[in-house]
Design an enzyme around this catalytic site. Structure first.
Site, PDB file in Angstrom:
ATOM      1  CB  CYS A  87      -0.901   0.046   1.098  1.00 24.63           C
ATOM      2  SG  CYS A  87      -1.868   1.374   1.493  1.00 24.63           S
ATOM      3  CE1 TYR A 111      -4.496   2.285  -6.309  1.00 27.17           C
ATOM      4  CE2 TYR A 111      -2.950   3.854  -6.523  1.00 27.17           C
ATOM      5  CZ  TYR A 111      -3.219   2.783  -6.144  1.00 27.17           C
ATOM      6  OH  TYR A 111      -2.357   1.742  -5.243  1.00 27.17           O
TER       7      TYR A 111
END
Length: 336
Positions: free
Chosen positions: A76, A207
């Site tokens: 992450c 993203y």
């Protein structure tokens, strides 16, 4: 998403501030209306629940060594921000403990993160959802990491990476040792401005490329990524770091994205075009090499695991499940 397949946040008409103008700072005057499924409502509800944690050392979270524990996952990038803060601020395990979570959506009851035998939870939970339930009974939101916990009070301090980074930057944990200041007052405005465009064009831009559902939305996101990379290149061609000659919070927030770019964001998300690599931007690569040699940075990430995780977990983007040959630090121009 709009008709082009692009994700757009709604605009808001009301922008008053409590304590300014016609909205006095009075208890009992205001009422908040929220919907449970809405993530933007969730932000507001978290603010109500966690408002006292603006800074460690204020309110109910004293500035004490050994009191706090940070839960992070290696893949992450938001967790990586927090891990970098610990490393670059020379915050030891005696000052803030750390547990590295395993990303395993099959075994996790909710949220995807579990505790491994090698890194058990000091509070005895099997996965992150169980930990949230222990510390915040009845919590219905997403069980996300990073998560900063007050072990002594058995309370969640924050699960927002930006806030955690700022809190760690302001805490001393009872020590007078000299530490790197990530958010110095004289650079605060410049750091805030840089954070805004780095997030929009690169942190989130990558993203947006990966999760676009129509060509036009992808094209816009990809153009933003290219713009962000060019802007970094321009800035870093005349100075060592994003906000001058010292490493700051702005560099910390860019670093996780750049480290994952060649191994995941370019090939899987097609960020900026699948053929782009960090080495195509010489000044940005030199900046990455400088950051990589800073004490503790290499130890904040398992690069192969971090990039491979995207291919393992994001089934819609990699339905065949094949994992590419893992990328190494040398592959992106770094030396271990």
């Amino acid at each position: 998403q709009d008709k082009t397949g692009s994700y757009r946040r709604p605009s808001y008409t009301f922008d008053g501030k409590i304590g300014e103008g016609k909205f006095p700072d009075e208890a009992g005057r205001y009422h908040l209306y929220v919907g449970n499924p809405c993530p933007w409502c969730h932000r507001a509800r978290l603010s109500l629940a966690l408002r006292s944690i603006t800074k460690i050392g204020e309110g109910k979270f004293p500035d004490e060594a050994g009191r706090y524990h940070l839960y992070v996952g290696n893949p992450c990038p938001w967790c990586h921000r927090a891990r970098l803060s610990l490393a670059l601020r020379s915050i030891t395990a005696d000052e803030v403990g750390e547990t590295i979570l395993e990303d395993n959506p099959v075994k996790a009851s909710r949220g995807g993160w579990i505790f491994s035998s090698a890194q058990p939870d000091p509070l005895g939970s099997k996965d992150l959802r169980e930990l949230y339930d222990k510390l915040s009974p009845g919590f219905k939101g997403r069980c996300t990491a990073p998560l900063l916990v007050d072990l002594k009070a058995r309370k969640i301090v924050s699960n927002e990476s930006s806030d955690i980074v700022r809190m760690l930057d302001g805490a001393t944990f009872g020590s007078d040792k000299e530490r790197l200041q990530l958010y110095p007052a004289d650079l605060a405005n410049q750091i805030d401005e840089t954070n805004e465009w780095v997030y929009e064009l690169l942190n989130n831009g990558c993203y947006r490329c990966g999760f676009s559902t129509q060509q036009a939305s992808y094209d816009k996101a990809s153009a933003d990524v290219r713009h962000g990379l060019r802007r970094c290149e321009e800035v870093l061609s005349v100075q060592d770091y994003l906000c001058g000659d010292v490493f700051s919070e702005a560099d910390l927030r860019l670093l996780p994205t750049v480290l994952r770019f060649d191994g995941a964001y370019a090939p899987l998300f097609r960020a900026g075009g699948a053929h782009l690599r960090i080495r195509d931007y010489p000044a940005l690569l030199r900046w990455l090499q400088r950051c990589w040699t800073m004490d503790g940075v290499k130890e904040t990430i398992d690069l192969q695991d971090a990039t491979s995780s995207y291919f393992r977990q994001l089934f819609p983007l990699n339905p065949g499940g094949l994992l590419p040959t893992p990328i190494t630090a040398e592959d992106i121009g770094l030396k271990d």
